[in-house]
Design a protein around this motif. Structure first.
Motif, short mmCIF file in Angstrom:
data_model
loop_
_atom_site.label_atom_id
_atom_site.label_comp_id
_atom_site.label_asym_id
_atom_site.label_seq_id
_atom_site.Cartn_x
_atom_site.Cartn_y
_atom_site.Cartn_z
N LYS A 79 25.28 -29.94 -37.17
CA LYS A 79 25.72 -30.27 -35.82
C LYS A 79 24.50 -30.66 -34.96
O LYS A 79 24.51 -31.68 -34.26
CB LYS A 79 26.44 -29.05 -35.25
CG LYS A 79 26.70 -29.06 -33.77
CD LYS A 79 27.13 -27.66 -33.32
CE LYS A 79 25.96 -26.69 -33.27
NZ LYS A 79 26.34 -25.29 -33.05
N THR A 80 23.44 -29.84 -35.06
CA THR A 80 22.22 -30.11 -34.29
C THR A 80 21.60 -31.44 -34.71
O THR A 80 21.15 -32.22 -33.87
CB THR A 80 21.20 -28.97 -34.53
OG1 THR A 80 21.83 -27.74 -34.20
CG2 THR A 80 19.96 -29.15 -33.67
N SER A 81 21.60 -31.71 -36.01
CA SER A 81 21.01 -32.94 -36.52
C SER A 81 21.77 -34.16 -36.00
O SER A 81 21.17 -35.20 -35.67
CB SER A 81 21.00 -32.92 -38.05
OG SER A 81 20.41 -34.08 -38.56
N LEU A 113 23.04 -16.89 -22.59
CA LEU A 113 22.37 -17.89 -23.42
C LEU A 113 22.78 -19.27 -22.91
O LEU A 113 23.96 -19.61 -22.89
CB LEU A 113 22.75 -17.73 -24.89
CG LEU A 113 22.42 -16.35 -25.49
CD1 LEU A 113 22.82 -16.31 -26.96
CD2 LEU A 113 20.94 -16.03 -25.34
N VAL A 114 21.77 -20.04 -22.51
CA VAL A 114 22.04 -21.31 -21.85
C VAL A 114 21.38 -22.43 -22.65
O VAL A 114 20.23 -22.30 -23.09
CB VAL A 114 21.45 -21.29 -20.41
CG1 VAL A 114 21.79 -22.59 -19.68
CG2 VAL A 114 21.97 -20.09 -19.64
N GLY A 115 22.10 -23.54 -22.84
CA GLY A 115 21.54 -24.67 -23.56
C GLY A 115 22.65 -25.50 -24.16
O GLY A 115 23.75 -25.00 -24.39
N GLY A 116 22.37 -26.76 -24.41
CA GLY A 116 23.39 -27.67 -24.90
C GLY A 116 23.77 -27.42 -26.36
O GLY A 116 23.29 -26.48 -26.99
N LEU A 117 24.62 -28.31 -26.86
CA LEU A 117 25.06 -28.24 -28.25
C LEU A 117 23.84 -28.33 -29.17
O LEU A 117 23.03 -29.24 -29.03
CB LEU A 117 26.01 -29.41 -28.52
CG LEU A 117 27.02 -29.27 -29.64
CD1 LEU A 117 27.94 -28.09 -29.40
CD2 LEU A 117 27.84 -30.54 -29.75
N GLY A 118 23.67 -27.37 -30.06
CA GLY A 118 22.56 -27.41 -30.99
C GLY A 118 21.24 -26.94 -30.43
O GLY A 118 20.19 -27.13 -31.03
N ALA A 119 21.26 -26.29 -29.25
CA ALA A 119 20.01 -25.84 -28.64
C ALA A 119 19.46 -24.60 -29.33
O ALA A 119 18.26 -24.31 -29.24
CB ALA A 119 20.23 -25.56 -27.15
N ALA A 137 32.49 -27.31 -36.74
CA ALA A 137 31.50 -28.39 -36.74
C ALA A 137 32.19 -29.72 -36.46
O ALA A 137 31.71 -30.54 -35.67
CB ALA A 137 30.75 -28.43 -38.07
N TYR A 138 33.36 -29.94 -37.10
CA TYR A 138 34.14 -31.15 -36.83
C TYR A 138 34.51 -31.25 -35.35
O TYR A 138 34.36 -32.29 -34.72
CB TYR A 138 35.43 -31.15 -37.66
CG TYR A 138 35.34 -31.88 -38.98
CD1 TYR A 138 35.48 -33.26 -39.04
CD2 TYR A 138 35.12 -31.19 -40.17
CE1 TYR A 138 35.42 -33.94 -40.24
CE2 TYR A 138 35.06 -31.86 -41.38
CZ TYR A 138 35.20 -33.23 -41.42
OH TYR A 138 35.13 -33.89 -42.61
N ASP A 139 35.02 -30.14 -34.80
CA ASP A 139 35.46 -30.16 -33.40
C ASP A 139 34.29 -30.44 -32.46
O ASP A 139 34.40 -31.23 -31.52
CB ASP A 139 36.09 -28.81 -33.02
CG ASP A 139 37.51 -28.67 -33.55
OD1 ASP A 139 38.12 -29.70 -33.89
OD2 ASP A 139 38.01 -27.53 -33.62
N LYS A 140 33.16 -29.79 -32.71
CA LYS A 140 32.02 -29.94 -31.80
C LYS A 140 31.40 -31.34 -31.91
O LYS A 140 31.03 -31.93 -30.91
CB LYS A 140 30.98 -28.84 -32.07
CG LYS A 140 31.46 -27.48 -31.57
CD LYS A 140 30.45 -26.37 -31.76
CE LYS A 140 30.92 -25.11 -31.02
NZ LYS A 140 30.09 -23.93 -31.34
N VAL A 141 31.29 -31.85 -33.13
CA VAL A 141 30.71 -33.18 -33.30
C VAL A 141 31.67 -34.25 -32.74
O VAL A 141 31.23 -35.19 -32.07
CB VAL A 141 30.39 -33.44 -34.79
CG1 VAL A 141 30.13 -34.92 -35.06
CG2 VAL A 141 29.18 -32.61 -35.21
N ALA A 142 32.98 -34.08 -32.97
CA ALA A 142 33.95 -35.05 -32.44
C ALA A 142 33.90 -35.06 -30.92
O ALA A 142 33.95 -36.12 -30.29
CB ALA A 142 35.36 -34.71 -32.93
N ARG A 143 33.79 -33.89 -30.35
CA ARG A 143 33.72 -33.80 -28.89
C ARG A 143 32.44 -34.46 -28.38
O ARG A 143 32.45 -35.21 -27.40
CB ARG A 143 33.78 -32.32 -28.48
CG ARG A 143 33.73 -32.10 -26.98
CD ARG A 143 34.21 -30.69 -26.67
NE ARG A 143 33.73 -30.23 -25.39
CZ ARG A 143 34.30 -29.23 -24.71
NH1 ARG A 143 35.35 -28.61 -25.20
NH2 ARG A 143 33.83 -28.85 -23.56
#
Lengths: 195, 346
Positions: B228-230, A35-41, B179-185
């Protein structure tokens, strides 16, 4: 790559889950799906639908923390002629630093035990995940019409609507060659023109 | 201090607890399940900060290096260096967590229990977090609703007695701390994400962006993947947005959902108290907002100290003490289980 890439589109997270659920019955023990894609893909969303397609109940949550989650598949109601997928492995190599660490997860060995592996951020790890993987690339479509809008002054909402996704599927190696027609048929409801 | 139901046998039994499930190497001595004689935590945060998350291979190696000095420190601080054996039992986390990290603490604990000839007991890390609340909050009554929020978990649990847990809600995708870790990154704020976002959010406008509060009206489960996506889509569309505003608005969305669901859960089970546990429970905004919400509802809230929220071994020793007196020792054949879940009754 065997054959052209198949391009599909979905307009909601549920659409992405349905597409993944339609692909799941094509999987055979030993398959590795990247599965390939960025954050939130939409990688975990795809994994949720894929698990549903294998009959797995209960939440399919992000594997980021433990790296690999394992789910046991119920026996299919009408067993087909081929070998049955007994287990789904859902891995996330986002936090791994070297290919050696990915190799330590031993996914190619684990899938030999009647399992299918879904690997998030799998593109970077492809070299140690065998040479017959199915690639599923997810990308938000365009500028994200219909995205959950958090514009300044927006009201926010309970969940917002989900963005559209462009999902590109292509197979590497021979393992998926014989399933090309089934793959095309499963994706047909979601297809734009073949690119 | 004595917790509800903790007045049991073996009030003098000293348990050495060992915790290595993620990125903290920790050892503690707890007497009688309630009195913390020592608690030592060696954090690997600096080691992993460069990578924006825990690197499992690094974590495993660091646990091996730190295990012996951390255990020695804990015994020394508890004044238990001369005894033979120095403690009456050894408890260690067996899951959930990173398998390579878990194995270091588990194997070390088994070796110590064999060489000292004292009982060994395996502890569920999540049950440890539930006991962390009791170590500091002796008088909260049952049922107690615990919001357990960390990098790997987001759970709402009703504790109806020691060892009696009912699952009220959980995340259906990402954990709150994740979610905190991913958004902070993504925002370039560093690791770990909770403290990084907490530190800058105070300078931002939490109403600048109305991020989605997923499943706010539906049940007691959580979803943080869409949030996170938003954040990602919003920053793509508003590159001019101030990072502190994005961070503050993101944090407000997380806290709003956590507090709304936790207080709803407490009302649903007629809870006599509400507890926070896990690393995210150290978050300033969550602590303040939860306290205010509980005050409005006239519900006793208990917020463990920050060191008791994050991973530590005192909670493992306390849970181990209770498991030992309730179930007896664990066999040495117990393995590490990265996906171990809490045992619920129903």
């Amino acid at each position: 790559m065997s054959g052209a890439a198949l391009v599909a589109r979905t307009t909601s997270a549920e659409g992405t889950r349905s597409l993944a659920a339609a692909l799941a019955p094509l999987a055979r023990p030993g398959d590795v799906i990247l599965l390939v894609g960025g954050l939130g893909a939409g990688k975990t969303t795809f994994a949720q639908g894929f698990a549903r397609g294998l009959g797995i109940e209960g939440p399919v949550t992000s594997p980021t923390f433990t790296l690999v989650r394992q789910y046991r598949c119920p026996p299919p109601p009408t067993p087909g002629p081929g070998p049955v997928v007994g287990q789904l492995l859902h891995a996330d190599v986002y936090r791994l630093d070297t290919l050696g660490e990915v190799a330590d997860l031993a996914l190619p060995e684990l899938v030999e035990d009647a399992a299918v592996a879904l690997v998030e951020w799998g593109d970077v790890a492809a070299p140690v995940l065998g040479d017959t993987a199915l690639w599923v690339e997810l990308a938000a479509e365009g500028d994200g019409e219909g995205e959950p809008d958090a514009s300044p002054g927006g009201s926010g909402g309970p969940g917002g609507t989900e963005p559209g996704r462009r999902i590109t599927v292509h197979a590497e190696g021979s393992a998926w060659e014989s399933r090309r027609a089934e793959l095309t048929a499963a994706l047909a409801p979601y297809r734009g023109e073949v690119r | 201090m004595t917790g509800p139901g903790l007045r049991r046998a073996d009030p003098d039994l000293a348990v050495l607890g060992i915790e290595t499930s993620c990125d903290e190497t920790a050892a503690a001595v707890v007497v009688g399940g309630t009195t913390i004689a020592s608690s030592v935590v060696s954090s690997q945060v600096d080691l992993h900060a460069h990578y924006g998350g825990v690197v499992p291979e690094l974590a495993g190696r660091a646990h091996i290096e730190r295990f012996t000095p951390v255990v020695a420190d804990a015994l020394l601080a508890a004044g238990r260096t001369g005894g033979s054996p120095p403690v009456g039992a050894v408890a260690a986390t067996c899951g959930p967590g990173l398998v390579g990290s878990l194995l270091v603490g588990l194997s070390g604990a088994k070796a110590l229990s064999m060489s000292w000839d004292v009982p060994f007991v395996a502890v569920n890390h999540l049950e440890g977090h539930l006991f962390a609340s009791l170590l500091e909050a002796p008088d909260l009554g049952w049922p107690l609703v615990v919001l357990l929020v960390s990098g790997g978990h987001t759970l709402l649990v009703s504790m109806e007695g020691l060892g009696r847990y009912r699952l009220l809600g959980q995340t259906i995708d990402d954990a709150a701390g994740e979610a905190y870790d991913k958004v902070a990154r993504y925002l370039g704020l560093g690791y770990p994400g909770g403290p990084a976002i907490d530190a800058v959010a105070g300078q931002g406008d939490p109403t600048a962006f109305a991020f989605p509060r997923a499943m706010m009206a539906e049940g007691l489960d959580f979803s943080f993947s869409g949030l996170k996506t938003s954040v990602v889509r919003t920053v793509e569309r508003h590159p001019e947005a101030a990072t502190v505003d994005v961070a503050a608005s993101f944090q407000q969305a997380v806290v709003d959902v956590l507090v709304a669901k936790a207080t709803r859960a407490a009302a649903a089970v007629g809870a006599r108290g509400l507890c926070l546990a896990g690393g995210v429970a150290a978050n300033t905004l969550l602590r303040r907002t939860m306290t205010e919400a509980c005050d409005r509802l006239g519900l006793p809230a208990y917020l463990p100290s920050r060191v008791m929220c994050t991973d530590n071994a005192a909670m493992v020793a306390a849970a181990g003490w209770w498991r030992l007196t309730h179930d007896g020792p664990s066999p040495l054949s117990v393995g590490a289980d990265p996906n171990l879940s809490l045992a619920f009754f129903d």
